[in-house]
Design an enzyme around this catalytic site. Structure first.
Site, PDB file in Angstrom:
ATOM      1  N   GLY A 239       0.801  -1.215   0.000  1.00  9.01           N
ATOM      2  CA  GLY A 239       0.000   0.000   0.000  1.00  9.01           C
ATOM      3  C   GLY A 239       0.837   1.269   0.000  1.00  9.01           C
TER       4      GLY A 239
ATOM      5  N   ARG B 195      -2.353   8.435   3.752  1.00  4.34           N
ATOM      6  CA  ARG B 195      -2.682   9.190   4.962  1.00  4.34           C
ATOM      7  C   ARG B 195      -1.439   9.582   5.767  1.00  4.34           C
ATOM      8  NH1 ARG B 195      -7.238   5.673   7.820  1.00  4.34           N
ATOM      9  NH2 ARG B 195      -6.454   4.034   6.450  1.00  4.34           N
TER      10      ARG B 195
ATOM     11  N   ASN C 202      -1.504   3.843  10.094  1.00  4.82           N
ATOM     12  CA  ASN C 202      -1.976   4.423   8.839  1.00  4.82           C
ATOM     13  C   ASN C 202      -1.715   5.919   8.732  1.00  4.82           C
ATOM     14  OD1 ASN C 202      -3.133   2.066   7.592  1.00  4.82           O
ATOM     15  ND2 ASN C 202      -4.703   2.138   9.182  1.00  4.82           N
TER      16      ASN C 202
ATOM     17  N   LYS D 165      38.383  10.546  15.687  1.00  3.87           N
ATOM     18  CA  LYS D 165      37.846  10.068  14.413  1.00  3.87           C
ATOM     19  C   LYS D 165      38.790   9.035  13.812  1.00  3.87           C
ATOM     20  CE  LYS D 165      38.044  10.609   9.679  1.00  3.87           C
ATOM     21  NZ  LYS D 165      39.224  10.630   8.776  1.00  3.87           N
TER      22      LYS D 165
ATOM     23  N   TYR E 298      41.716  17.371  18.803  1.00  2.00           N
ATOM     24  CA  TYR E 298      41.203  16.594  17.687  1.00  2.00           C
ATOM     25  C   TYR E 298      42.230  15.531  17.330  1.00  2.00           C
ATOM     26  CZ  TYR E 298      40.130  15.073  12.982  1.00  2.00           C
ATOM     27  OH  TYR E 298      39.875  14.293  11.888  1.00  2.00           O
TER      28      TYR E 298
ATOM     29  N   ASN F 257      49.910  10.670  26.920  1.00  2.12           N
ATOM     30  CA  ASN F 257      49.197  11.868  27.377  1.00  2.12           C
ATOM     31  C   ASN F 257      49.199  12.895  26.250  1.00  2.12           C
ATOM     32  OD1 ASN F 257      48.121  13.511  29.902  1.00  2.12           O
ATOM     33  ND2 ASN F 257      49.478  14.856  28.719  1.00  2.12           N
TER      34      ASN F 257
END
Length: 457
Positions: free
Chosen positions: A12, A16, A228, A351, A366, A377
């Site tokens: 379907g 709606r 729905n 990252k 970073y 450290n």
């Protein structure tokens, strides 16, 4: 046990929902509705599973992959028309077929298994999964005879006053004798106002043939909810979240405020872990025991050891060891591997980096595309300079290294074991083992310089 099949109705459009996203792909607790259904069916002994697809067919296939076979319903002409699309795959086979809608994400494997067993024990040709509704308005009513078998299913608009007083409703989930199902489907007519072929008509056909049609009532009306529109989607989210959270709490996890804690359906959490408010844990995350997570943390697809603390931080697609302390306000980006007893402090971003046991980056750093050894450290404000505008390069920091504050390590570069990097240095060449590297301009003081400036003014 008979051979078992499953047909999932997922063709379907879902107008709606008022969305570009295909209805059954709308997520509930982070997982598409149809995926919830398939995952629950997959817990059963099912010999063949067929998903009926239509609108958004390729996206549904991409989501489910090889978990299911597929049959295309090019025109949506009703539920019976949808089921008959599986004829080529299933018709003529002996066994029992489960038919379930792809927009019922709350249905449980235990309920479907009970439905199968009831159907087989009653030697029925069809069994309807029913539920008792407090307000059955709009639902098809299940009318039983004195022996408890299903006499008929009558839609609300066609029901008499007496039939409308019945609280037992048709949930739209069924078990059928497979051969009886496909034989009856050939007899279903579309002689109705909508001009569609309806699956409940199979019940009437089987009854006229003198076959046994029975019903199995689930104890939880909520799990039969069909989605729905966005209102029902929100309700399904609320129920699923409550179900997931209660399961974890019963398994020994403390949720300080379950109402503000969001945990995905595939998350695993060990005993005596505490989850604080505002936390979202999703994907295939596995968290060990005696951890503290939150408040206001976001974790997705991570593996986390025991006794680890993550406060007000974000971590995605990474491995984090035991007795690790992360946050507040740290960001662990994908493909990071943080070993035991590491400290990642406030405003530190990691990252695609390996962080060895006992190493520390306490604040404002970073560390990307890096291999950091044990007991390192990394001072405040230090950066691995990994990108030249086109390519990424690796920084290697070996065991027992001390990186002074505000240092830049310009990759590719290696700082060897036991070395020191002086604060404020920009390192562009490898640092030898146990060496001290100083890479900054010599300080020059200009005496009385300010007085000269003021004189010119």
């Amino acid at each position: 046990m008979s051979t078992r099949y499953a047909i999932i109705l997922a063709a379907g459009q879902g107008t709606r929902m008022k969305s570009k996203l295909y209805k059954v792909l709308h997520p509930v607790c982070g997982k598409p509705m149809v995926q919830h259904v398939v995952d629950q069916i997959s817990k059963l002994h099912i010999d063949e599973m067929v998903t009926i697809i239509g609108h958004g067919a390729e996206k549904v296939k991409a989501q489910l992959g090889t978990q299911s076979q597929y049959a295309l319903q090019e025109s949506q002409l009703g539920t019976a028309h949808a089921v008959i699309q599986a004829k080529e795959m299933l018709a003529g086979k002996f066994g029992v077929t489960l038919v379930v809608c792809g927009d019922t994400p709350l249905i449980k494997a235990e309920t479907m298994e009970a439905l199968f067993k009831h159907h087989e024990e009653m030697n029925a040709k069809a069994t309807v999964l029913t539920a008792e509704a407090i307000d059955p308005t709009g639902y098809g009513r299940v009318v039983r005879n004195q022996q408890g078998f299903v006499e008929k299913i009558v839609e609300h608009k066609d029901a008499s006053d007496q039939e409308r007083s019945i609280k037992e409703i048709n949930t739209g989930t069924y078990c059928f004798d497979n051969q009886a199902l496909f034989n009856a489907l050939e007899q279903v007519s579309n002689d109705n106002v909508q001009g569609e072929y309806y699956l409940p008509d199979v019940i009437e056909i089987l009854k006229k043939q003198g076959e046994i049609v029975t019903a199995f009532q689930t104890e939880e009306f909520e799990e039969t909810l069909g989605v729905n529109d966005r209102v029902a989607l929100s309700e399904a989210e609320r129920i699923m979240k409550k179900r997931i959270n209660e399961t974890h709490m019963r398994n020994g996890v403390t949720l300080i405020d379950p109402l503000s804690t969001y945990i995905g359906p595939d998350v695993e959490i060990g005993q005596d872990t505490v989850i604080y408010p505002g936390t979202t844990i999703s994907g295939k995350t596995v968290i060990g025991s005696e951890c503290v997570i939150g408040p206001n943390s976001e974790i997705k697809d991570c593996q986390i050891g025991n006794e680890t603390t993550i406060r007000q931080s974000v971590s995605h697609e990474s491995s984090i060891g035991s007795r690790v302390n992360i946050g507040p306000f740290a960001h662990i980006r994908p493909k990071s591997d943080i070993h035991d007893e590491v400290k990642i402090g406030n405003f530190v971003e990691i990252k695609k980096a390996v962080f060895g046991k006992g190493s520390k980056a306490s604040h404002l750093s970073y560390i990307g595309d890096a291999e950091v050894g044990k007991d390192v450290n990394i001072g405040c404000g230090s950066i691995t300079v990994n990108y030249d505008g086109k390519n990424k390069f690796l920084t290697t920091i070996e065991d027992d290294v001390f990186i002074g504050c505000n240092s830049n390590l310009v990759a590719p570069v290696t700082v060897k074991k036991g070395a020191y990097v002086a604060a404020g240095s920009t390192i562009t060449s490898d640092v030898p083992e146990n060496a001290l590297s100083i890479a900054r301009a010599r300080q020059v003081n200009k005496e009385n310089y300010v007085d000269k400036l003021n004189y010119k003014k």
